[in-house]
Write an enzyme that holds these catalytic residues in place. Structure first.
Site: not given
Length: 634
Positions: A482-483, A486, A542, A546
Site C-alpha cells: 500500500h505504501e 502511494h 488511499e 489499497d
C-alpha cells in the site's frame, strides 16, 4: 476454513469479524476500537506501565533524555500544583490580547505567537520545497477553523449546527473558569464565531486538499506583501528566519487574496475576540483538571466519546508526544529488536521486487514511463522498526523543575519551532523519521521518496511469526505494498525518483492513468455508510494504494509454496476490524482521505479475480462485482 463460506460470499468483513464485533466494547475515552486501535491500546498500556516503572525506579533509565521525559511526565501528573495555579499561567497572554487595538499591535506580538504556537489569523511552516526537495522552504498557510471542514458551514448542515452549539457552550464555560464574566464571555464567543465565518468562503475543502499538489504555489516577496496593507508579512518572516526571503509557498492563495478584507483595523475587535477564545480553548490541556475537562467538550462531541482521557493517560501522551523519538527509541530496541528489523526489511525489499515485476508486465503504460517508474522504485528509501539515532533537539529538552508544567511545555514548544525556522534555506535531512517507532501506522513521503514502517505496527494481526506467510502477506504485506503504491497514486505519481514534483509521464500514459483513477472514484463515490456517503474524490489516493497494495501482496503470496489465498483474504479483512461511534464515523466521512475500514475490507477484494475463485463467489452473491465493474490500476 473457520468461518461460514456462504457468509464470505455475502460479506467478507462480517464473516471474519462478526463475532468480535458483537463482543467488542469501545473504551469510554476512545472513539473506536479494532485492528489499528487495539494495537495502539496495547502500546499505550505497555508504555504507561514501563514509564510508571521508570518513575518507581523499577526500570533503569539508559540515557539523559529518558530522565528528562520522566521529569516532564511527573510534572504533567502533578495536578495538585496544576489545580492550585488554575488559569494563572495564561493570564499574561490574555493581558496582551486585551490591549490589542490595531493590526500594527498584532504585528508586534506575531513573532512570539508564532514561536509559541499561539493563535494567529494564518500559520507558518517549514518543509521541503516540492520542486527542489534538497532544500527547506517557508510555507504560509491558513489558520485553523472551528468546524472540521468547510462543508460543515453550509446552510442546513445539522452536524455543523450541533457542533457549533457545543463549541459555544464549551468556550463560554472555559472563559468563565478563566475569570471572564458571563456577559463578556458570551460576547467574545459570538464575535469569535463571526470572525471565523469570514474566512470560510476563501478556504478549500478537505476534498479539494486531497490533491496536495494544489498547495504548491510559490510567491515572490512582493506578491506576499500585497496580501495586506496593514500587516507586514515580510517583516515577520525576517524576524523569525533572520534573513529576507526570495520566495515562499502559499498553500491557499485565494485565502490570502482576501486577507486584507478580513484582517484589518475595522475588524480588530472581532479578531481580538477570535484570538482570545482560541487561546483559552487551546491552553486548557496544560492547566487545571477543571479546565482540562471543560476544554474537552468539543472534541468529545466530535468523537462521540463519553469521557476524556484519565489524568494519567493525559500526562502519558504529553510525555510521549513531546519526547516522541526518545520513547520510540526505547520501544523499538526493547520490544522489536535488530533481528525483526532485518526480517521485515527483507519483506519490504521482496515486495518492491514484486512491484517492479508487475510494472515490467504492465500492458497500459509505454516502455519509457515504465522505466522511469522502476527507477523511482530503485531509489525508494526504506525505514523499518526504529532509527539508529534521533535528532539533537531531543537532547536539548531540559525540564526546569522550579517552573510549572505549563511553562516547561511552552519552552519546549518554542525550542521545536526555533529548530524548524532555523532549517529554512538549509539542506533537507532525509534521514529523520516522521513518526515515532511506537506509532501504529506507516507512511510514504513523496518529497523524500521513502516508505516507513514503525515497530509498533509490526505485530499481529499485521505481522507475526505465529501467523502463516499467507496471513502475514494479507496483513503487513498489503500494508507495505500500500505504501509503495502511494508512489504511484494520483498524488505520488506527480513526484519523481528524487521526490521532486515533476511530470515524468508521457501524455498518453497520464491520460490512461487518469481514466483508471476516475473509474476508482466512480466505484467508491456515493456508497452509503454510517448515515452518510463515501466521497470518491476525497478518498481516491488511499483507494488506489489499497488496490495496488492488495494486488501486489496477493502476487507475493501466490509465489509461496504453501500459499493459502483464503488465509490471505481473511487476514486482510481482519486487519480492518473496527467498531466506531456514529459521530466519529460521520466525521471521518467528511474529512478523512481513507475510506471506512469495513469498506476497505470488502470493496477492494471484489476487484480481484482470485477472490471469486477462492471462495466460489458468483453472480447473485452480495460480494459479486461484474467483470466490467472491477477496477485494477496497479
Amino acid at each position: 476454513m473457520t468461518v461460514n463460506e456462504q457468509l464470505i460470499k455475502d460479506d467478507l468483513y462480517h464473516a471474519v469479524n462478526g463475532e468480535w464485533l458483537e463482543k467488542a466494547v469501545i473504551p469510554d475515552d476512545k472513539p473506536s476500537t479494532g485492528g489499528f486501535m487495539n494495537l495502539r491500546d496495547g502500546v499505550e498500556e505497555l508504555l504507561m506501565k514501563d514509564i510508571n516503572a521508570m518513575v518507581d525506579g523499577k526500570i533503569d533509565l539508559t540515557n539523559a533524555e529518558q530522565a528528562e521525559m520522566i521529569k516532564y511526565y511527573q510534572q504533567a501528573m502533578n495536578f495538585k500544583e496544576r489545580d492550585s495555579l488554575g488559569a494563572q499561567p495564561v493570564q499574561p497572554l490574555f493581558e496582551k490580547l486585551n490591549g490589542l487595538q490595531s493590526i500594527k499591535e498584532l504585528q508586534a506580538i506575531a513573532p512570539e505567537w508564532a514561536l509559541y504556537d499561539l493563535p494567529l489569523p494564518f500559520s507558518l511552516g517549514i518543509a521541503p520545497d516540492m520542486k527542489d526537495t534538497t532544500m527547506y522552504i517557508l510555507g504560509l498557510s491558513v489558520p485553523g477553523k472551528i468546524l472540521p471542514d468547510t462543508t460543515y458551514y453550509q446552510e442546513g448542515n445539522e452536524a455543523g449546527e450541533r457542533l457549533l452549539t457545543v463549541y459555544k457552550d464549551m468556550s463560554q464555560k472555559v472563559l468563565e473558569f478563566m475569570d471572564f464574566d458571563a456577559a463578556e464571555a458570551t460576547k467574545l464567543v459570538n464575535q469569535a464565531i463571526e470572525f471565523d465565518a469570514l474566512f470560510i468562503p476563501h478556504m478549500k475543502s478537505s476534498e479539494e486538499l486531497a490533491d496536495y499538489t494544489i498547495t504548491y504555489n510559490p510567491r515572490t516577496p512582493e506578491e506576499i506583501q500585497a496580501y495586506s496593507n496593514e500587516f507586514n508579512f515580510l517583516a515577520l518572516f525576517k524576524e523569525l528566519l533572520g534573513e529576507e526571503i526570495d520566495k515562499a509557498i502559499v498553500t491557499q492563495p485565494k485565502f490570502f487574496e482576501a486577507f486584507q478584507k478580513v484582517v484589518n483595523d475595522e475588524n480588530i475587535e472581532l479578531l481580538r475576540a477570535w484570538m482570545i477564545v482560541n487561546l483559552a480553548n487551546s491552553q486548557t490541556t496544560m492547566l487545571s483538571e477543571e479546565l482540562r475537562q471543560a476544554g474537552s467538550l468539543y472534541q468529545l462531541a466530535l468523537s462521540g466519546s463519553p469521557k476524556t482521557q484519565s489524568a494519567e493517560k493525559h500526562a502519558y501522551y504529553f510525555a510521549i508526544n513531546t519526547f516522541s523519538q526518545v520513547v520510540g527509541d526505547y520501544y523499538g530496541k526493547k520490544y522489536f529488536g535488530e533481528k525483526a528489523r532485518q526480517d521485515v526489511r527483507e519483506m519490504v525489499e521482496a515486495m518492491i521486487q514484486v512491484y517492479q515485476n508487475r510494472l515490467k508486465a504492465n500492458t497500459w503504460l509505454t516502455p519509457e514511463t515504465i522505466d522511469l517508474a522502476i527507477k523511482k522504485l530503485d531509489a525508494l528509501d526504506i525505514f523499518v522498526g526504529y532509527p539508529d539515532t534521533y535528532p539533537a533537539i531531543f537532547t536539548q529538552l531540559k525540564v526546569d523543575e522550579d517552573a510549572s508544567f505549563y511553562a516547561n511545555t511552552a519552552t519546549f514548544t518554542r525550542q521545536f519551532n526555533e529548530r524548524e525556522f532555523a532549517r529554512w534555506n538549509t539542506e533537507v535531512d532525509r534521514t529523520e523519521w516522521g513518526m515515532s517507532a511506537a506509532t501504529v501506522n506507516a507512511y510514504f513521503h513523496p518529497n523524500h521518496n521513502l516508505i516507513c514502517f514503525p515497530a509498533a505496527i509490526l505485530q499481529a494481526p499485521f505481522y507475526s511469526v505465529d501467523q502463516t506467510r499467507s496471513e502475514n502477506y494479507g496483513g503487513i504485506g498489503a500494508v507495505i505494498a500500500h505504501e509503495v503504491s502511494h508512489a504511484f497514486d494520483n498524488n505520488g505519481a506527480k513526484f519523481d525518483a528524487q521526490g521532486n514534483m515533476n511530470n515524468w509521464w508521457t501524455e498518453a500514459d497520464l491520460e490512461a492513468f487518469d481514466q483508471r483513477a476516475q473509474a476508482m472514484i466512480k466505484q467508491w463515490d456515493g456508497i452509503e455508510f454510517a448515515g452518510g456517503k463515501v466521497n470518491g474524490k476525497l478518498t481516491v489516493s488511499e483507494n488506489i494504494a489499497d488496490g495496488g497494495g492488495l494486488t501486489a501482496a496477493l502476487e507475493a503470496t501466490k509465489q509461496e509454496d504453501d500459499a493459502n489465498l483464503a488465509e490471505f483474504f481473511m487476514n486482510w479483512a481482519r486487519i480492518w476490524s473496527l467498531k466506531a461511534r456514529p459521530e466519529y464515523q460521520q466525521l471521518l466521512l467528511s474529512i478523512d482521505v481513507h475510506s471506512p475500514a469495513e469498506l476497505r475490507a470488502n470493496i477492494q477484494v471484489r476487484n480481484m479475480d482470485e477472490f471469486y475463485e477462492t471462495f466460489d463467489v458468483k453472480e447473485g452473491d452480495k460480494m459479486y462485482f461484474a467483470p466490467e465493474d472491477r477496477v485494477v490500476i496497479w
